[in-house]
Motif scaffolding. Structure first.
Motif, short mmCIF file in Angstrom:
data_model
loop_
_atom_site.label_atom_id
_atom_site.label_comp_id
_atom_site.label_asym_id
_atom_site.label_seq_id
_atom_site.Cartn_x
_atom_site.Cartn_y
_atom_site.Cartn_z
N HIS A 23 47.35 48.25 28.07
CA HIS A 23 46.70 47.97 29.35
C HIS A 23 45.72 48.96 29.82
O HIS A 23 44.83 48.50 30.39
N LEU A 24 45.98 50.14 29.39
CA LEU A 24 44.74 51.07 29.57
C LEU A 24 43.39 50.71 29.09
O LEU A 24 42.21 50.66 29.74
N ASP A 25 43.41 49.98 27.97
CA ASP A 25 42.31 49.34 27.27
C ASP A 25 41.79 48.26 28.45
O ASP A 25 40.42 48.23 28.63
N LEU A 26 42.60 47.43 28.89
CA LEU A 26 42.19 46.31 29.73
C LEU A 26 41.49 46.85 31.09
O LEU A 26 40.69 46.58 31.72
N ILE A 27 42.25 47.81 31.60
CA ILE A 27 41.78 48.42 32.83
C ILE A 27 40.37 49.20 32.47
O ILE A 27 39.65 48.83 33.63
N HIS A 86 44.88 40.81 49.94
CA HIS A 86 44.02 42.22 49.63
C HIS A 86 42.40 41.70 49.44
O HIS A 86 41.75 42.52 48.94
N GLN A 87 42.23 40.30 49.54
CA GLN A 87 40.86 40.00 49.78
C GLN A 87 40.10 40.07 48.27
O GLN A 87 38.97 40.46 48.01
N ALA A 88 41.13 39.67 47.32
CA ALA A 88 40.70 39.92 45.92
C ALA A 88 39.93 38.47 45.65
O ALA A 88 40.60 37.43 45.83
N ASP A 89 39.07 38.26 44.58
CA ASP A 89 38.65 37.11 44.12
C ASP A 89 39.02 36.64 42.78
O ASP A 89 38.93 35.59 42.40
N VAL A 90 39.65 37.82 42.00
CA VAL A 90 39.98 37.48 40.58
C VAL A 90 41.31 37.99 40.38
O VAL A 90 41.74 39.16 41.03
N ILE A 91 41.90 37.17 39.44
CA ILE A 91 43.13 37.88 38.65
C ILE A 91 42.76 38.10 37.35
O ILE A 91 42.18 37.34 36.66
N LEU A 92 42.87 39.41 36.71
CA LEU A 92 42.77 39.52 35.55
C LEU A 92 44.00 39.69 34.70
O LEU A 92 45.00 40.23 35.16
N ARG A 93 43.66 39.00 33.58
CA ARG A 93 44.89 39.09 32.32
C ARG A 93 44.48 39.39 31.17
O ARG A 93 43.26 38.80 30.78
N GLY A 94 45.31 40.08 30.60
CA GLY A 94 44.59 40.35 29.07
C GLY A 94 45.42 39.21 28.04
O GLY A 94 46.36 38.78 28.25
N ALA A 126 41.55 45.07 22.98
CA ALA A 126 40.75 45.55 21.75
C ALA A 126 41.81 45.11 20.44
O ALA A 126 42.93 45.09 20.48
N GLU A 127 41.17 44.67 19.45
CA GLU A 127 41.84 44.32 18.18
C GLU A 127 42.97 45.44 17.96
O GLU A 127 44.05 45.10 17.32
N SER A 128 42.43 46.66 17.91
CA SER A 128 43.57 47.78 17.41
C SER A 128 44.83 47.76 18.29
O SER A 128 45.67 48.66 17.89
N TYR A 129 44.74 47.01 19.66
CA TYR A 129 45.89 47.23 20.44
C TYR A 129 46.82 45.89 20.64
O TYR A 129 47.64 45.66 21.36
#
Ligand code: PNS
Length: 165
Positions: A23-27, A86-94, A126-129
């Motif tokens: 999760h931290l990597d994606l953030i 929240h006036q967001a344009d994008v949903i981010l998913r890993g 990241a591959e490692s995660y």
């Protein structure tokens, strides 16, 4: 045609029970391309989470606050409604592996059906995660395995405090 630069706000939703290094990597990747990232933690008492919504938010605050550009909030109800409010344009998913893709695509298409103005953006972890999940972290921890490389230190401490093994 030259386009005006515009502010882009993304929502990164999830259960985060608990947050992992994945999760931290994606953030970290997300804030490189979006102006603001709202980490939206699902209130899911029916799923019987190990950590309460407050605990998950506290851990995420501690992990994400030093990065800047990140807000941590709780949400319930439809994700698209929350994102619109929240006036967001994008949903981010890993996406960790191809096995994630089917479920993620189904959610992305359902969310698009519900609100065609919201785009889902998938980012590769990241591959490692790529093998890390919250569910496996809990299982490994509860069975006495070492989770040091899987979660941020604060999460390891919180797990130890909650369930000393
Ligand atoms: O970390 P998770 O558990 O894979 O996250 C799943 C989440 C929170 C993204 C998903 O369950 C969700 O969006 N829930 C909110 C309710 C909703 O909008 N359901 C329709 C989604 S297609």
């Amino acid at each position: 045609m030259k386009r005006m630069a515009r502010f882009t706000r993304a929502v990164y939703p999830g259960s985060f029970d608990p947050p992992t290094n994945g999760h931290l990597d994606l953030i970290t990747r997300g804030i490189k391309i979006f102006d603001e990232l709202i980490v939206a933690v699902l209130r899911n008492p029916d799923k019987g989470p190990l950590f309460s919504i407050e605990e998950r938010m506290e851990m995420l605050q501690e992990i994400a606050a030093p990065l800047g550009q990140v807000r941590v909030e709780a949400f319930d109800g439809l994700l698209v409604d929350y994102a619109t409010r929240h006036q967001a344009d994008v949903i981010l998913r890993g996406i960790r592996a191809i096995s994630d893709y089917e479920y993620e695509l189904q959610m992305a298409l359902m969310n698009r059906k519900l609100n065609p103005n919201l785009e889902t953006v998938f980012m590769a972890s990241a591959e490692s995660y790529s093998y890390i999940s919250s569910r496996l972290v809990k299982e490994v921890y509860l069975l006495g395995g070492d989770i040091k490389d899987l979660v941020p230190p604060v999460v390891q401490q919180r797990l130890k405090a909650k369930i000393p093994v």
